[in-house]
Design a protein around this motif. Sequence first.
Motif, PDB file in Angstrom:
ATOM      1  N   MET A 101       0.842  -1.198   0.000  1.00  0.00           N
ATOM      2  CA  MET A 101       0.000   0.000   0.000  1.00  0.00           C
ATOM      3  C   MET A 101       0.878   1.249   0.000  1.00  0.00           C
ATOM      4  N   ARG A 102       2.036   1.169   0.685  1.00  0.00           N
ATOM      5  CA  ARG A 102       2.935   2.319   0.713  1.00  0.00           C
ATOM      6  C   ARG A 102       3.381   2.681  -0.720  1.00  0.00           C
ATOM      7  N   GLU A 103       3.662   1.631  -1.499  1.00  0.00           N
ATOM      8  CA  GLU A 103       4.096   1.824  -2.887  1.00  0.00           C
ATOM      9  C   GLU A 103       2.967   2.451  -3.724  1.00  0.00           C
ATOM     10  N   VAL A 104       1.751   1.958  -3.511  1.00  0.00           N
ATOM     11  CA  VAL A 104       0.599   2.506  -4.237  1.00  0.00           C
ATOM     12  C   VAL A 104       0.369   3.965  -3.844  1.00  0.00           C
ATOM     13  N   ALA A 105       0.446   4.231  -2.548  1.00  0.00           N
ATOM     14  CA  ALA A 105       0.217   5.595  -2.055  1.00  0.00           C
ATOM     15  C   ALA A 105       1.281   6.546  -2.597  1.00  0.00           C
ATOM     16  N   ALA A 106       2.529   6.068  -2.624  1.00  0.00           N
ATOM     17  CA  ALA A 106       3.608   6.927  -3.137  1.00  0.00           C
ATOM     18  C   ALA A 106       3.400   7.208  -4.616  1.00  0.00           C
ATOM     19  N   ALA A 107       3.039   6.174  -5.379  1.00  0.00           N
ATOM     20  CA  ALA A 107       2.795   6.372  -6.814  1.00  0.00           C
ATOM     21  C   ALA A 107       1.662   7.373  -7.024  1.00  0.00           C
ATOM     22  N   ALA A 108       0.605   7.261  -6.185  1.00  0.00           N
ATOM     23  CA  ALA A 108      -0.522   8.197  -6.306  1.00  0.00           C
ATOM     24  C   ALA A 108      -0.067   9.618  -6.001  1.00  0.00           C
ATOM     25  N   ALA A 109       0.703   9.757  -4.932  1.00  0.00           N
ATOM     26  CA  ALA A 109       1.139  11.097  -4.506  1.00  0.00           C
ATOM     27  C   ALA A 109       2.016  11.752  -5.566  1.00  0.00           C
TER      28      ALA A 109
END
Lengths: 423, 423
Positions: free
Chosen positions: B349-357
């Motif tokens: 989820m951290r990776e997904v959140a970073a990509a989104a940000a």
Amino acid sequence: MASIRSLLPRGSNRLLTRQPPAQCLAAQRRTYATPNLQAPDASDPKLKAIDVSQLHITKTTTPKALTPHNELVFGRTFTDHMLSLEWTAGEGWLAPRITPYQNLSLDPATCVLHYAFEAFEGMKAYKDKSGQVRLFRPDKNMARLNRSSARIALPTFDGAKFIELLKEFCRVEERFIPSARGYSLYIRPNIIGTQRTLGVGPPGSALLYVIASPVGPYYPTGFKAISLEATTYAVRAWPGGVGASKLGANYAPCVVPQMQAAQRGFHQNLWLFEDVDPATGEKEDFVTEVGTMNLFACMVDKATGQKELVTAPLDGTILEGVVRDSILALARERLVPEGWKVSERRFTMREVAAAAAEGRLLEVFGSGTAAVVAPVRSIGWKGELIGCGLPEDREVGEVTKRMKDWIEGIQYGEEEHEWSVKV
Amino acid sequence: MASIRSLLPRGSNRLLTRQPPAQCLAAQRRTYATPNLQAPDASDPKLKAIDVSQLHITKTTTPKALTPHNELVFGRTFTDHMLSLEWTAGEGWLAPRITPYQNLSLDPATCVLHYAFEAFEGMKAYKDKSGQVRLFRPDKNMARLNRSSARIALPTFDGAKFIELLKEFCRVEERFIPSARGYSLYIRPNIIGTQRTLGVGPPGSALLYVIASPVGPYYPTGFKAISLEATTYAVRAWPGGVGASKLGANYAPCVVPQMQAAQRGFHQNLWLFEDVDPATGEKEDFVTEVGTMNLFACMVDKATGQKELVTAPLDGTILEGVVRDSILALARERLVPEGWKVSERRFTMREVAAAAAEGRLLEVFGSGTAAVVAPVRSIGWKGELIGCGLPEDREVGEVTKRMKDWIEGIQYGEEEHEWSVKV
């Protein structure tokens, strides 16, 4: 894949009557409420509660012959009647019925058959020397069944009311309750989701029913100690899972490991949970439970020489056994004054193996409603066979035997105790 | 507690007919065989295999009226008939039958109702423009149902033979298969244990049956992107568990988290698995699957700028989706030449959140038989709402839309492809 009803753009909401209307998206929220793991309306006060006064009894016109005591097999023959209560999301609990034991007529789309909407209990009725019928801690079974049911979006109910119905059921089936010590009537409450649609969601209807099977003693000719295979290739339960609930879902996946253990000559398998031991930072096999029982070990503390009765803690991965709880209470009352330590704590196979190797493992036993206690002779673990302290010529350890005698004494009314509830 | 039959000292072996006789205790053994997680006789060659030539068809005398297309609800109305095959541990597969759709008459002690001996499939029959009926990759469903069934000590069967029976069933029900694009006949094979005893062990009998429900398109007026709540308080599956099998046991425990997500305004919940990330040594929330679908994310690699289509790997905790497999194959064939990277790997989820940000999260979608693909607008995770790359005024991303068009094109025979099997 099964459908997600809430994805359906059209018509689908008619099915999902129990889901609250979509609210504001959570974008506005920065914290979540602590989850309460039951369906929102599981115990909706607007719905009808169980009404004992509405009980309707239809007696069988073809009573069964009693099975001779020496032919009784667990869960194979049943009494004349069954107790049933229907629930609907619109009305709540409908009138209870005792009817002749009969097949259920279920649509092939019924959700219990597809998505395992099912939770059960195991309890027993005993007949004491005076002919009085007794239940053992039925309040504990009712509390657990409510927790199990709520966890899978099935309804909850008033346990005290249901015990009243169970008592009436026991009175109707009184002739099936054997009177000899060790014999009893095994009672199986079961709740199933009965909605007849394939959408995955909270069942809009359920059936809570009770069947009963007369059973004999596990050990009519004395104890037989069992051997366990510690399972290292499959895992029964996990933190955040449903291992603490008495759900059908916890049972079918356990049978193949049980058969695998049997193929290698073991009576049962022992469930482990591999985790890092905070004390050492190393991965360890933590002991959880055995087959369909909780597990206890009696060990001597290496440092202090104190005797310890230990079982795994209720961390969500362990079934909250009624006999487990009773053993702990009796041990605290009767063994602690003798110098014992009683522990609900995590313990590892390495610890058990070390205690065995050093002669500090006194005895090991399983606990459950069916056998009360089951002595363990040995545990196979990673190719080694760990002896559990029982001499070759004995089938049961001292603590195991005392626990059985204490608990059965209460169950059969030889010791008056608040746990034994007269019917 | 449920009984352990192998503990029973007397009479119990009569029940446990499928268990091999107790062999030498494992004391002599120092290594265990690699476990094969199925019942030893699940595919016993001495038992009868499915015999298609024995199929007996009894047509209904009261055919149902067809439900108007705009009233079709997933899994709510069913066709006129059902296909059934009984299995017994003594004989194997008995003669197949197509009969009028009818209730099952089940003893209240039947093991499917207590211990979740149940495994199922979801598949669809489509009618192409020429009226030809087609199945989509039925061999994949048969292989998975065999794996699921074996995992819970239910029998296995010859998938090719069963597909022949399914085709015959589709011919009988041909009038229920809608011909418009997006409409289809949802087919539900289900296998249940039918032994009528309460002992926990391998069922001595089973019923494999098929029912079918005409369904409409998920998105008759275009896609609707959904929002997901990442579940941090409950876990669907774990290593050594049964998350890869399509068992009823995996579904009921998922409904309350789904309802909790709905209460907070999300359409579905997203299942995570918390584990230590070997790359960082820190605990991370790994993305597994969503509700009853697999999950895909399209992200731009921070270092290389390459576009990546990523989904969780088949590590035993993920359902092996047929649409998931199809998306991966099509992506490798059609997106890789466009410069995409296609990955089955763990992602957090951290990776997904970073990509989104950082504007690198292009789109996210679920995949499953019911919807083919379901575009995702946002994911709630630990109180934050992560936007998944979809502009406010759009309901579906480019890759999601292309995947739907490609797969539906094959399903409806507009593109001839080996995955589409003519009936």
